[in-house]
Enzyme design. Structure first.
Site, PDB file in Angstrom:
ATOM      1  N   SER A 143       0.845  -1.188   0.000  1.00 48.15           N
ATOM      2  CA  SER A 143       0.000   0.000   0.000  1.00 48.15           C
ATOM      3  C   SER A 143       0.883   1.242   0.000  1.00 48.15           C
ATOM      4  O   SER A 143       2.067   1.179   0.367  1.00 48.15           O
ATOM      5  CB  SER A 143      -0.884   0.001   1.259  1.00 48.15           C
ATOM      6  OG  SER A 143      -1.539   1.243   1.434  1.00 48.15           O
ATOM      7  N   TYR A 156      -3.715  -1.041   9.922  1.00 51.25           N
ATOM      8  CA  TYR A 156      -3.489  -1.238   8.493  1.00 51.25           C
ATOM      9  C   TYR A 156      -2.133  -0.682   8.082  1.00 51.25           C
ATOM     10  O   TYR A 156      -1.384  -1.324   7.327  1.00 51.25           O
ATOM     11  CB  TYR A 156      -4.611  -0.554   7.706  1.00 51.25           C
ATOM     12  CG  TYR A 156      -4.598  -0.810   6.220  1.00 51.25           C
ATOM     13  CD1 TYR A 156      -5.179  -1.956   5.687  1.00 51.25           C
ATOM     14  CD2 TYR A 156      -4.035   0.115   5.342  1.00 51.25           C
ATOM     15  CE1 TYR A 156      -5.182  -2.186   4.321  1.00 51.25           C
ATOM     16  CE2 TYR A 156      -4.035  -0.110   3.970  1.00 51.25           C
ATOM     17  CZ  TYR A 156      -4.610  -1.262   3.472  1.00 51.25           C
ATOM     18  OH  TYR A 156      -4.613  -1.482   2.118  1.00 51.25           O
TER      19      TYR A 156
END
Length: 251
Positions: A143, A156
């Site tokens: 990410s 996350y």
């Protein structure tokens, strides 16, 4: 033969039921790969898009919140296709909360799926690739938050940062054994994980204003990067984090 041709190779793609995982599975199938699609929900749509292109398709229903499915996934792949040549660790979940409010349960849930299961599935695949000497490709879906902090996504961010680190570690250990381990860092892509952001007019506008390409990404935008990293064209590429972000990190 094209250096991007995956004919005769077999790929496991986790989280292949929707979004980025589905798009990656379809792109690999278009390049000629057999697909073993892993997901928590039915994958009829993924299968319908893959079958016209690939030589084989197998759906495995599995929840990677635990390690239980890993050997079942490997056994099914080997029984159906003989060997796993490509692993795409895409399965991931997100929990949004202010750092002051994030619970231990939400922390653990994200870490278990996004890092723990990804590592142990890579380990299972890597053991087999090394044992038979055939090498292979492992692609982790990281990410932008592997290199940035973000807000309201503490678990996350930690998980995706950890996955980027594991990508480099595994590349260091396994490159001499013929295994390429790399990662893709998707930018802001329209998917289940970003639905809350897209539904927030201010956050969506702020995000869009920073993307030089002038649009949100689409899941299919990630497919080409996955094909590249899974193909012979990337044989000398090890340990990279490849942003596919519309120019977000360049701004």
């Amino acid at each position: 033969m094209s250096r991007f041709d995956l004919t005769g190779r077999s790929a496991i793609v986790t989280g292949a039921n929707t979004g980025i995982g589905q798009a990656i599975a379809v792109a690999l199938a278009e390049a000629g790969a057999n697909i073993l699609a892993v997901g928590r929900s039915p994958m009829d749509e993924t299968e319908a898009q893959c079958r016209p292109h690939g030589k084989g398709f197998l759906a495995i229903h599995a929840d990677l919140a635990t390690l239980e499915p890993i050997e079942r996934i490997m056994g099914s792949a080997e029984e159906r296709f003989g060997r796993v040549d490509i692993l795409v660790n895409n399965a991931g979940i997100i929990r949004r909360a202010d750092a002051l409010d994030l619970t231990e349960a939400d922390w653990d849930a994200v870490m278990d799926v996004n890092v723990k299961s990804a590592f142990f599935l890579a380990q299972a695949v890597g053991r087999r690739m090394i044992a038979d000497g055939g090498g292979g490709k492992i692609v982790n879906v990281a990410s932008l938050l592997s290199v940035q902090g973000g807000i309201r996504v503490a678990s996350y961010t930690a998980a995706k940062s950890g996955l980027a680190g594991l990508t480099r570690l595994l590349a260091n250990e396994w490159a001499p054994k013929g295994i390429n381990v790399n990662a893709i860092a998707p930018g802001y892509v329209a998917s289940n994980n970003t639905a809350a952001l897209m539904a927030d007019p201010k956050r969506s506008a702020d995000i869009l204003a920073r993307i030089p390409a002038g649009r949100w990404g689409e899941p299919r935008d990630i497919g080409g990067a996955a094909v590249f990293l899974a193909s012979p064209a990337a044989d000398f590429v090890h340990g990279i984090l490849l942003p596919v972000d519309g120019g977000w990190l360049a701004r």
